[in-house]
Design a protein around this motif. Structure first.
Motif: not given
Length: 203
Positions: A2-9
């Motif tokens: 699983i890839t978790v997208l961390d875009y600052g929110s």
């Protein structure tokens, strides 16, 4: 994986911790390149719709998400991460990702039984609209933890996977192909959150 997208929110640490407790391999990425090989993507979100979409467009994440979903990757949006799957939101003016047709609407205190309860906060039971593997094995009466003032209104009722009640029924889980969204917070929902992430990984 699983890839978790961390875009600052988003509550990245809590999501990563629950994935670890669920024995699910995962990686946290911060760039579009990090999504290039992703097959299962979690899109968290906390904050405002427009700010989230503006961040996506500045970073190139919007194009990367469309590319991966078109290639068949599964995507799970959480809270605002679910809301940006829509076409648009009452919260702002930016267009959404338009991966699940519908609009995000604000709870109107005049049309719900408890006008003081906006935002909607706390545990709520959910009711599936029909069998779906994403919700298999979930304790429906215990439900999930919610914290939000806006909700997803599907354009096609066939895209609604579950509803919950907050003065009136609203769509709390949606799906279109391999794109899914949940308004609640699995990372704050204990065993049900674990099961949801395990189900997502199996899709």
């Amino acid at each position: 994986m699983i890839t978790v997208l961390d875009y600052g929110s988003g509550n990245i640490a809590a999501i990563a911790n629950l994935l670890r407790l669920s024995n699910l391999p995962h990686a946290v990425v911060q760039t579009p390149d990090g999504l290039s090989e992703a097959n299962h993507i979690i899109l968290p979100g906390v904050g405002a719709f427009d700010n989230t979409m503006a961040s996506f467009r500045r970073s190139g994440v919007e194009a990367a998400l469309h590319e991966r979903t078109q290639a068949g990757a599964a995507l799970l949006g959480i809270c605002v991460g679910m809301q940006v799957l829509a076409e648009a939101s009452d919260e702002g003016t930016e267009p959404g990702l338009n991966l699940v047709p519908g609009r995000v609407r604000r709870f109107d205190p005049q049309t719900i039984d408890c006008p003081s309860k906006v935002p909607h906060m706390g545990w709520n039971a959910i009711k599936p609209t029909g069998p779906h593997p994403l919700l298999e094995g979930i304790d429906l009466e215990r439900g999930f933890y919610f914290l939000h003032s806006y909700y997803f209104d599907c354009a096609d009722a066939g895209h609604a996977l579950a509803v919950t009640e907050h003065g009136r029924p609203f769509h709390c889980a949606v799906g279109n192909g391999r794109v899914f969204g949940v308004q609640f917070h699995p990372e704050k929902s204990h065993d049900n959150g674990v099961r949801l992430f395990q189900n997502f990984m199996s899709l």
